[in-house]
Design a protein around this motif. Structure first.
Motif, short mmCIF file in Angstrom:
data_model
loop_
_atom_site.label_atom_id
_atom_site.label_comp_id
_atom_site.label_asym_id
_atom_site.label_seq_id
_atom_site.Cartn_x
_atom_site.Cartn_y
_atom_site.Cartn_z
N GLN A 33 0.80 -1.21 -0.02
CA GLN A 33 0.00 -0.12 0.07
C GLN A 33 0.95 1.02 -0.26
N VAL A 34 0.53 2.15 -0.98
CA VAL A 34 1.38 3.39 -0.90
C VAL A 34 0.28 4.48 -0.94
N ASP A 35 0.51 5.24 0.22
CA ASP A 35 -0.34 6.52 0.73
C ASP A 35 0.45 7.77 0.06
N ALA A 36 0.05 7.91 -1.25
CA ALA A 36 0.33 9.16 -1.94
C ALA A 36 -0.22 10.43 -1.38
N VAL A 37 -1.36 10.46 -0.85
CA VAL A 37 -1.89 11.72 -0.10
C VAL A 37 -2.67 11.32 1.08
N THR A 38 -2.78 11.74 1.90
CA THR A 38 -3.45 11.59 3.27
C THR A 38 -3.93 12.87 3.93
N ASP A 39 -5.38 12.72 4.33
CA ASP A 39 -6.04 13.68 4.84
C ASP A 39 -5.58 14.99 4.83
N LEU A 40 -5.54 15.49 3.65
CA LEU A 40 -5.48 16.79 3.04
C LEU A 40 -6.57 17.82 2.98
N SER A 41 -6.51 18.69 3.72
CA SER A 41 -7.59 19.77 3.59
C SER A 41 -6.96 21.42 3.63
N PHE A 42 -7.89 21.88 2.70
CA PHE A 42 -7.59 23.41 2.43
C PHE A 42 -8.64 23.97 1.62
N GLU A 43 -8.71 25.18 1.65
CA GLU A 43 -9.74 25.87 0.88
C GLU A 43 -9.02 26.90 0.05
N ASP A 229 4.52 17.09 2.71
CA ASP A 229 5.71 16.31 2.50
C ASP A 229 4.95 14.81 3.05
N GLY A 230 5.37 14.00 2.16
CA GLY A 230 4.70 12.52 2.45
C GLY A 230 3.33 12.62 2.30
N GLY A 231 2.83 13.37 1.49
CA GLY A 231 1.26 13.27 1.20
C GLY A 231 0.52 14.02 2.44
N ARG A 232 1.09 14.49 3.29
CA ARG A 232 0.57 15.30 4.48
C ARG A 232 0.60 16.81 4.45
N LEU A 233 -0.11 17.58 4.99
CA LEU A 233 0.01 19.04 4.99
C LEU A 233 0.62 19.37 6.07
N GLN A 234 1.92 20.26 5.70
CA GLN A 234 2.79 20.63 6.85
C GLN A 234 2.60 22.17 7.08
N TYR A 235 2.18 22.95 6.03
CA TYR A 235 1.96 24.55 6.38
C TYR A 235 1.17 24.96 5.38
N ASP A 236 0.18 25.92 5.86
CA ASP A 236 -0.73 26.63 4.72
C ASP A 236 -0.82 28.06 5.54
N VAL A 317 15.52 28.38 2.85
CA VAL A 317 14.41 27.96 3.67
C VAL A 317 13.65 26.44 3.38
N MET A 318 13.40 26.44 1.72
CA MET A 318 12.92 25.19 1.28
C MET A 318 14.01 24.30 1.41
N ASP A 319 15.16 24.51 1.10
CA ASP A 319 16.10 23.43 1.21
C ASP A 319 16.05 22.96 2.50
N ARG A 320 16.16 23.60 3.47
CA ARG A 320 16.00 23.10 4.84
C ARG A 320 14.83 22.28 5.40
N PHE A 321 13.68 22.74 4.61
CA PHE A 321 12.35 21.95 4.86
C PHE A 321 12.68 20.47 4.09
N TYR A 322 13.22 20.56 3.00
CA TYR A 322 13.12 19.50 2.12
C TYR A 322 13.90 18.28 2.86
N ARG A 323 15.31 18.90 3.36
CA ARG A 323 16.27 17.84 3.73
C ARG A 323 15.70 17.36 5.17
N ASP A 324 15.12 18.43 6.04
CA ASP A 324 15.16 17.80 7.36
C ASP A 324 13.33 17.51 7.75
N GLY A 325 12.52 18.33 6.83
CA GLY A 325 11.22 17.96 7.35
C GLY A 325 10.78 19.14 8.08
N ALA A 326 9.44 19.32 8.04
CA ALA A 326 8.78 20.50 8.78
C ALA A 326 8.91 20.09 10.49
N ARG A 327 9.27 20.98 11.19
CA ARG A 327 9.47 20.65 12.66
C ARG A 327 8.33 21.56 13.36
#
Length: 327
Positions: A33-43, A229-236, A317-327
């Motif tokens: 099973q590959v979860d491409a997008v998970t529980d994604l919500s925005f308007e 990232d990983g199909g999940r919302l990290q920032y909006d 900033v995005m390089d850090r996000f891509y390498r380390d993930g949102a914390r």
């Protein structure tokens, strides 16, 4: 546009190495099973131009395909202009466009650009008067006149991108999905594309969702960004506050009117310095909470000719996000 707990899960075949495993897979296939997008919500509101960002494999293109109706999600709901995209109703398809940088100009490559545009006119039932007016406007903005009588197969990547964008806008869609629209474009063509998208959204009130790895493009077009990232919302939220969330420091650039032998390390981490001049400029990395006190000390203790405080470049900033993930 509203997405609520959107999800997309694939069943991907698993193939182990070796001849015996290959023979066994013929009779009994294994899946994971590959979860491409998970529980994604925005308007998204009408007229917004929003950056949709994330590393490769984050789920951006999959989400775009669900919003445009190409894919049927396995979970969640989406409403775009009051329609459910994957029902593929003609009323919806006539009001939205998906432009992909990897496939900017669809249709037979043997057609001329004008024939491809005419086909688009028939497909979307665009009145002739509207078609001519739209083509004239798009042709001027995107410099299409020299390309109209050329075959699609003979176009360069940049020319295909321009004609593909024009083809998608001939029927004036109210929602525009742009998936890496400037990939492969030179600096001039990319700048033309950005100006056009900004102008189109401002003049028509169209909603634009943009994916791009070119941060200059995002900065020039988008006040708001959505990070996944990983199909999940990290920032909006606002692009202006993104650096504050992902980067713990600011950059302080100092130029002196007169000075030599300054111990810059006392003020912050030296990021860049002009070794040929005693007066700088010097760029310091300073923790965000320390910026007020550091700038006060600089102004009080040195002959400062110029001082600027800024967030680090969005690329950093995005390089850090891509390498380390949102914390």
């Amino acid at each position: 546009m509203v997405t609520e707990k959107l999800g997309m899960t694939y069943r991907a075949p698993v193939r182990r190495s070796g001849l015996w495993a290959a023979l066994r897979s013929v009779a009994r296939r294994e899946y994971r099973q590959v979860d491409a997008v998970t529980d994604l919500s925005f308007e998204l509101a009408a007229g917004e131009v929003v950056g949709f960002l994330g590393p490769n494999g984050a789920g951006k293109s999959t989400t775009m395909k669900m919003l445009s109706g190409i894919l049927h999600p396995t979970a969640g709901e989406v409403r775009v202009l009051g329609f459910t995209p994957w029902r593929r109703q003609s009323e919806y398809l006539q009001q939205m466009a998906l432009v992909r940088g990897s496939q900017p100009m669809g249709g037979p490559a043997e057609l001329t650009v004008m024939d491809a545009f005419r086909y688009r006119q028939v497909l979307y039932d665009v009145p002739d008067a509207d078609f001519r007016a739209n083509l004239a406007e798009l042709g001027e903005l995107l410099d299409l006149e020299p390309l109209l009588n050329r075959q699609v197969r003979a176009l360069s990547l940049g020319e295909r991108m321009r004609t593909g964008l024009a083809s998608a806008l001939l029927y004036r869609p109210r929602v525009l999905f742009l998936d890496e629209p400037s990939i492969g474009l030179d600096v001039s063509a990319a700048a033309t594309l950005r100006r056009f998208v900004a102008g189109y959204a401002a003049s028509t009130g169209a909603t634009v969702l943009l994916t791009s790895h070119y941060m200059a493009e995002v900065e020039s077009l988008c006040r708001r960004v959505i990070l996944i990232d990983g199909g999940r919302l990290q920032y909006d939220g606002p692009l202006a506050t993104l650096a504050g969330r992902l980067s713990p420091y600011k950059r302080v650039r100092v130029t002196l009117a007169d000075g030599a032998g300054v111990a810059w390390e006392e003020f912050g981490e030296v990021e860049a310095i002009d070794d040929t001049s005693a007066t700088g400029p010097v760029t310091l990395r300073v923790p965000r909470d320390d910026v007020p006190s550091v700038t006060s000390r600089l102004l009080a203790g040195l002959a400062v000719a110029d001082l600027a405080v800024e967030d680090p470049p969005l690329e950093t900033v995005m390089d850090r996000f891509y390498r380390d993930g949102a914390r």
